[in-house]
Design a protein around this motif. Structure first.
Motif, PDB file in Angstrom:
ATOM      1  N   GLY A 166      87.917  43.578  20.629  1.00 11.95           N
ATOM      2  CA  GLY A 166      87.922  42.984  21.963  1.00 11.95           C
ATOM      3  C   GLY A 166      87.204  41.647  21.997  1.00 11.95           C
ATOM      4  O   GLY A 166      87.668  40.696  22.649  1.00 11.95           O
ATOM      5  N   ILE A 167      86.083  41.550  21.286  1.00 15.00           N
ATOM      6  CA  ILE A 167      85.364  40.272  21.220  1.00 15.00           C
ATOM      7  C   ILE A 167      86.207  39.218  20.514  1.00 15.00           C
ATOM      8  O   ILE A 167      86.274  38.050  20.939  1.00 15.00           O
ATOM      9  N   ALA A 168      86.866  39.632  19.406  1.00 14.89           N
ATOM     10  CA  ALA A 168      87.711  38.682  18.673  1.00 14.89           C
ATOM     11  C   ALA A 168      88.872  38.194  19.533  1.00 14.89           C
ATOM     12  O   ALA A 168      89.215  37.000  19.519  1.00 14.89           O
ATOM     13  N   ARG A 169      89.496  39.086  20.291  1.00 19.00           N
ATOM     14  CA  ARG A 169      90.590  38.678  21.169  1.00 19.00           C
ATOM     15  C   ARG A 169      90.101  37.755  22.277  1.00 19.00           C
ATOM     16  O   ARG A 169      90.760  36.767  22.625  1.00 19.00           O
ATOM     17  N   GLU A 170      88.952  38.090  22.846  1.00 20.08           N
ATOM     18  CA  GLU A 170      88.388  37.230  23.888  1.00 20.08           C
ATOM     19  C   GLU A 170      88.055  35.852  23.325  1.00 20.08           C
ATOM     20  O   GLU A 170      88.307  34.820  23.970  1.00 20.08           O
ATOM     21  N   THR A 171      87.534  35.825  22.116  1.00 19.29           N
ATOM     22  CA  THR A 171      87.219  34.545  21.471  1.00 19.29           C
ATOM     23  C   THR A 171      88.489  33.759  21.185  1.00 19.29           C
ATOM     24  O   THR A 171      88.518  32.526  21.330  1.00 19.29           O
ATOM     25  N   GLN A 180      89.231  30.072  22.360  1.00 20.09           N
ATOM     26  CA  GLN A 180      89.519  29.008  21.397  1.00 20.09           C
ATOM     27  C   GLN A 180      90.834  28.309  21.726  1.00 20.09           C
ATOM     28  O   GLN A 180      90.967  27.084  21.550  1.00 20.09           O
ATOM     29  N   ARG A 181      91.813  29.056  22.180  1.00 22.62           N
ATOM     30  CA  ARG A 181      93.076  28.432  22.570  1.00 22.62           C
ATOM     31  C   ARG A 181      92.896  27.542  23.796  1.00 22.62           C
ATOM     32  O   ARG A 181      93.519  26.475  23.903  1.00 22.62           O
ATOM     33  N   GLN A 182      92.062  27.977  24.720  1.00 18.93           N
ATOM     34  CA  GLN A 182      91.775  27.122  25.874  1.00 18.93           C
ATOM     35  C   GLN A 182      91.049  25.845  25.443  1.00 18.93           C
ATOM     36  O   GLN A 182      91.344  24.742  25.940  1.00 18.93           O
ATOM     37  N   ASN A 183      90.122  25.985  24.510  1.00 18.81           N
ATOM     38  CA  ASN A 183      89.422  24.810  23.989  1.00 18.81           C
ATOM     39  C   ASN A 183      90.398  23.873  23.271  1.00 18.81           C
ATOM     40  O   ASN A 183      90.275  22.641  23.372  1.00 18.81           O
ATOM     41  N   LEU A 184      91.364  24.456  22.544  1.00 22.61           N
ATOM     42  CA  LEU A 184      92.344  23.627  21.850  1.00 22.61           C
ATOM     43  C   LEU A 184      93.180  22.817  22.844  1.00 22.61           C
ATOM     44  O   LEU A 184      93.449  21.628  22.616  1.00 22.61           O
ATOM     45  N   LYS A 185      93.582  23.454  23.945  1.00 22.48           N
ATOM     46  CA  LYS A 185      94.327  22.720  24.970  1.00 22.48           C
ATOM     47  C   LYS A 185      93.482  21.590  25.553  1.00 22.48           C
ATOM     48  O   LYS A 185      93.977  20.470  25.790  1.00 22.48           O
ATOM     49  N   LEU A 186      92.195  21.901  25.772  1.00 20.18           N
ATOM     50  CA  LEU A 186      91.309  20.866  26.318  1.00 20.18           C
ATOM     51  C   LEU A 186      91.159  19.704  25.348  1.00 20.18           C
ATOM     52  O   LEU A 186      91.244  18.524  25.740  1.00 20.18           O
ATOM     53  N   VAL A 187      90.974  19.990  24.078  1.00 23.28           N
ATOM     54  CA  VAL A 187      90.789  18.937  23.082  1.00 23.28           C
ATOM     55  C   VAL A 187      92.062  18.115  22.929  1.00 23.28           C
ATOM     56  O   VAL A 187      92.019  16.871  22.820  1.00 23.28           O
ATOM     57  N   LYS A 188      93.232  18.793  22.938  1.00 22.48           N
ATOM     58  CA  LYS A 188      94.494  18.054  22.821  1.00 22.48           C
ATOM     59  C   LYS A 188      94.699  17.132  24.012  1.00 22.48           C
ATOM     60  O   LYS A 188      95.176  15.989  23.863  1.00 22.48           O
ATOM     61  N   ALA A 189      94.333  17.626  25.212  1.00 26.15           N
ATOM     62  CA  ALA A 189      94.473  16.777  26.400  1.00 26.15           C
ATOM     63  C   ALA A 189      93.560  15.565  26.302  1.00 26.15           C
ATOM     64  O   ALA A 189      93.960  14.427  26.634  1.00 26.15           O
ATOM     65  N   ARG A 190      92.344  15.775  25.866  1.00 24.90           N
ATOM     66  CA  ARG A 190      91.423  14.639  25.718  1.00 24.90           C
ATOM     67  C   ARG A 190      91.902  13.691  24.620  1.00 24.90           C
ATOM     68  O   ARG A 190      91.711  12.477  24.706  1.00 24.90           O
ATOM     69  N   ALA A 218      91.660  18.983  14.929  1.00 18.25           N
ATOM     70  CA  ALA A 218      91.743  19.800  13.718  1.00 18.25           C
ATOM     71  C   ALA A 218      90.686  20.898  13.732  1.00 18.25           C
ATOM     72  O   ALA A 218      90.957  22.052  13.339  1.00 18.25           O
ATOM     73  N   ASN A 219      89.479  20.573  14.181  1.00 19.76           N
ATOM     74  CA  ASN A 219      88.426  21.589  14.257  1.00 19.76           C
ATOM     75  C   ASN A 219      88.772  22.675  15.272  1.00 19.76           C
ATOM     76  O   ASN A 219      88.522  23.862  15.042  1.00 19.76           O
ATOM     77  N   ALA A 220      89.335  22.269  16.400  1.00 15.37           N
ATOM     78  CA  ALA A 220      89.732  23.254  17.410  1.00 15.37           C
ATOM     79  C   ALA A 220      90.844  24.148  16.885  1.00 15.37           C
ATOM     80  O   ALA A 220      90.848  25.368  17.123  1.00 15.37           O
ATOM     81  N   GLN A 221      91.803  23.565  16.165  1.00 13.98           N
ATOM     82  CA  GLN A 221      92.884  24.364  15.594  1.00 13.98           C
ATOM     83  C   GLN A 221      92.332  25.329  14.542  1.00 13.98           C
ATOM     84  O   GLN A 221      92.764  26.478  14.441  1.00 13.98           O
ATOM     85  N   SER A 222      91.375  24.853  13.755  1.00 16.07           N
ATOM     86  CA  SER A 222      90.748  25.712  12.750  1.00 16.07           C
ATOM     87  C   SER A 222      90.050  26.900  13.394  1.00 16.07           C
ATOM     88  O   SER A 222      90.118  28.034  12.893  1.00 16.07           O
ATOM     89  N   ALA A 223      89.385  26.678  14.525  1.00 20.53           N
ATOM     90  CA  ALA A 223      88.710  27.761  15.225  1.00 20.53           C
ATOM     91  C   ALA A 223      89.711  28.786  15.742  1.00 20.53           C
ATOM     92  O   ALA A 223      89.460  30.005  15.704  1.00 20.53           O
ATOM     93  N   VAL A 224      90.862  28.322  16.223  1.00 23.09           N
ATOM     94  CA  VAL A 224      91.904  29.238  16.698  1.00 23.09           C
ATOM     95  C   VAL A 224      92.403  30.117  15.561  1.00 23.09           C
ATOM     96  O   VAL A 224      92.538  31.340  15.698  1.00 23.09           O
ATOM     97  N   TYR A 272      75.902  27.663  24.159  1.00 20.84           N
ATOM     98  CA  TYR A 272      77.326  27.321  24.098  1.00 20.84           C
ATOM     99  C   TYR A 272      77.799  26.720  25.426  1.00 20.84           C
ATOM    100  O   TYR A 272      78.554  25.741  25.441  1.00 20.84           O
ATOM    101  N   ARG A 273      77.365  27.317  26.533  1.00 25.17           N
ATOM    102  CA  ARG A 273      77.774  26.775  27.842  1.00 25.17           C
ATOM    103  C   ARG A 273      77.268  25.347  28.032  1.00 25.17           C
ATOM    104  O   ARG A 273      78.003  24.468  28.514  1.00 25.17           O
ATOM    105  N   LEU A 274      76.035  25.102  27.642  1.00 22.43           N
ATOM    106  CA  LEU A 274      75.486  23.759  27.792  1.00 22.43           C
ATOM    107  C   LEU A 274      76.193  22.770  26.870  1.00 22.43           C
ATOM    108  O   LEU A 274      76.488  21.631  27.275  1.00 22.43           O
ATOM    109  N   SER A 275      76.473  23.198  25.639  1.00 19.88           N
ATOM    110  CA  SER A 275      77.151  22.300  24.704  1.00 19.88           C
ATOM    111  C   SER A 275      78.565  21.983  25.173  1.00 19.88           C
ATOM    112  O   SER A 275      79.026  20.840  25.063  1.00 19.88           O
ATOM    113  N   LEU A 276      79.273  22.998  25.721  1.00 18.80           N
ATOM    114  CA  LEU A 276      80.620  22.756  26.226  1.00 18.80           C
ATOM    115  C   LEU A 276      80.591  21.811  27.427  1.00 18.80           C
ATOM    116  O   LEU A 276      81.457  20.927  27.551  1.00 18.80           O
ATOM    117  N   ALA A 277      79.597  21.989  28.283  1.00 16.75           N
ATOM    118  CA  ALA A 277      79.481  21.086  29.442  1.00 16.75           C
ATOM    119  C   ALA A 277      79.192  19.666  28.991  1.00 16.75           C
ATOM    120  O   ALA A 277      79.742  18.693  29.542  1.00 16.75           O
TER     121      ALA A 277
END
Length: 496
Positions: free
Chosen positions: A202-207, A211-221, A233-239, A424-429
């Motif tokens: 469950g944790i892996a699926r949630e992660t 990670q996919r949401q982060n990838l969309k954010l990084v691609k948009a930026r 590339a780093n975001a894709q690697s995390a996914v 993590y929340r602070l770093s993402l912000a």
């Protein structure tokens, strides 16, 4: 047979049992410390007036109904436990067989013989010149009751063999209890491991979703020229890393179910499987920790080893008795007549009584070798007993060492998860505000993921530690109605 002879045989048989050449059984002295070792800054648990867990049934120890039903299924269907129960039956049959030698084997037999013989009638046939002959039929009936080669156990050879078989029976019964306790612990550990791996999945699926949401954010930026190609590339690697973990834990769950089905002896119903999280209180958490190490003598494997050691003492007595004469008796009474009507008349009755003494003189050293072997086997089993109780002490000491610190480990790990989540929340912000790199955010996210997975492992370790402590202290021995062996050997236990 005259009655005074019967009384004489009974008197001789009554003398049997007056001589027993088996040495006294000395209970081995303890080979372990009285107290458990200390753990770091934690002092060694002090002995307290607490009952040991050997009297705590598994239904009282396990609090989760699903786990209880799974354990009950394993106790009913597990093949190893079934083999252990059959070993008890085999030992019981051997014990009955060894005891039968103390009694004479009485046999009854009856026979009938019919024969025809030719005879000369006398004179010749005048026409043919042949001799005139006739024939007669004779018959003989007999019945007999008696016993052959009944050994009077004057020096205790047969009784010691019976005692050794009796101790082997009790050892098998204790071994069956040991197998049962190990099975209960294995079922509980496999069940809890399945629950932990489901939670990890469950944790892996949630992660993976994050990670996919982060990838969309990084691609948009990146499309707006704010993020670099390296961030993408780093975001894709995390996914992809999260996808690997999802697949890995999915396979682990399938293997966990296979392992649980194996020990349960069949497919565990889905309703009895754990949910996607380790239960908060699947077992009781207040096992006594300050009990003395002497409770280890109540462990079934220690009991089994001690009964084996007791049986060696009886085997030495049987080997010693082989050096002395053997007195055996053969007696029979019967009737024989030519007619059935008078078969059991007193005039047709006969009897025989044959005592026999065999004194061994020379056997090439066989009896001496058998006696030496019995002594060596006792020394081997004594070392095995000491090794068993030392291993038991080490297992309990290891479990207590974990228990002394596991709660603090869980608390520290949960605090680490909270700290990593905040980081993590602070770093993402900061990344979204453009003041931090995505690599820093990814590092914090991976640290949070690792901390959450480790936190599941710590909680699993706390629950399995309680199961292990319950098992190594000898709990679970009275989970069923089978009580074919007492708690532990008693020096006053009579020879059987």
């Amino acid at each position: 047979m005259n009655w005074h002879r019967i009384f004489a045989i009974g008197a001789v048989a009554g003398l049997a049992g007056c001589v027993n050449l088996a040495p006294d059984y000395p209970r081995p002295t303890p080979v372990t410390p009285t107290l458990w070792p200390s753990v770091g800054t934690h002092p060694a648990p002090k002995p307290v007036a607490a009952s040991d867990v050997s009297n705590l049934g598994w239904r009282d120890f396990f609090l989760d109904d699903r786990l209880r039903r799974t354990v009950a299924m394993a106790l009913a269907n597990n093949r190893n436990l079934r083999i252990a129960a059959l070993n008890i039956e085999a030992a019981r049959a051997q014990y009955r067989d060894s005891g039968s030698a103390l009694f004479p084997t009485v046999n009854a037999s009856a026979s009938a013989t019919f024969s025809k013989s030719g005879r000369t009638a006398g004179g010749n046939d005048t026409a043919s010149g042949n001799v005139v002959t006739g024939s007669s039929v004779s018959k003989s009936l007999s019945a007999e009751l008696g016993f052959a080669s009944y050994e009077i156990d004057f020096f205790g050879r047969l009784r010691n063999q019976k005692q050794a078989a009796f101790d082997a029976l009790l050892s098998s019964a204790a071994a069956r209890r040991s197998t049962q306790i190990s099975l209960i612990g294995q079922v509980a550990s496999d069940w809890l491991t399945l629950a932990a791996d489901k939670e990890r999945l469950g944790i892996a699926r949630e992660t993976l979703v994050n990670q996919r949401q982060n990838l969309k954010l990084v691609k948009a930026r990146h499309d707006y020229g704010v993020a670099s190609g390296s961030d993408v590339a780093n975001a894709q690697s995390a996914v992809e890393s999260a996808r690997v973990d999802v697949a890995s834990y999915t396979a682990a769950i399938a293997q966990d179910r296979n392992a649980l089905n194996l020990v349960a002896g069949g497919t565990v119903p889905a309703v009895d499987l754990p949910s996607a999280k380790i239960p908060a209180h699947p077992v009781i958490a207040d096992l006594p920790a300050g009990i003395p190490s002497s409770v280890l003598t109540n462990r079934p494997d220690v009991i089994s080893a001690e009964y084996t050691l007791r049986g060696d003492t009886a085997s030495i007595g049987a080997a010693r008795a082989a050096f002395f004469p053997t007195l055996s008796l053969t007696a029979a009474t019967g009737w024989a007549t030519a007619g059935l009507s008078g078969l059991f008349a007193d005039r047709n009755r006969s009897w025989s009584f044959t005592p026999r003494i065999d004194q061994p003189i020379f056997d090439g050293g066989s009896r001496r070798a058998q006696l030496d072997l019995a002594h060596v086997q006792r020394n081997i089993d004594l070392a095995d007993y000491e090794q068993t109780i030392q291993t038991a002490f080490r297992e309990v000491a290891d479990a207590l060492a974990t228990r002394a610190t596991i709660d603090r480990q869980v608390e520290a790990q949960q605090a680490l998860v909270a700290a990593n989540a905040r980081a993590y929340r602070l770093s993402l912000a900061r990344y979204q505000a453009g003041t931090d790199s995505f690599l820093d955010t990814l590092t914090e996210q991976r640290a949070l993921y690792t901390a959450r997975q480790n936190e599941v492992g710590r909680r699993l370790a706390r629950q399995t530690n309680l199961v292990t402590l319950y098992k190594v202290l000898g709990g679970g021995g009275f989970a069923t109605s089978d009580s074919s062996a007492p708690n532990r050997p008693d020096d006053t236990l009579p020879h059987r």
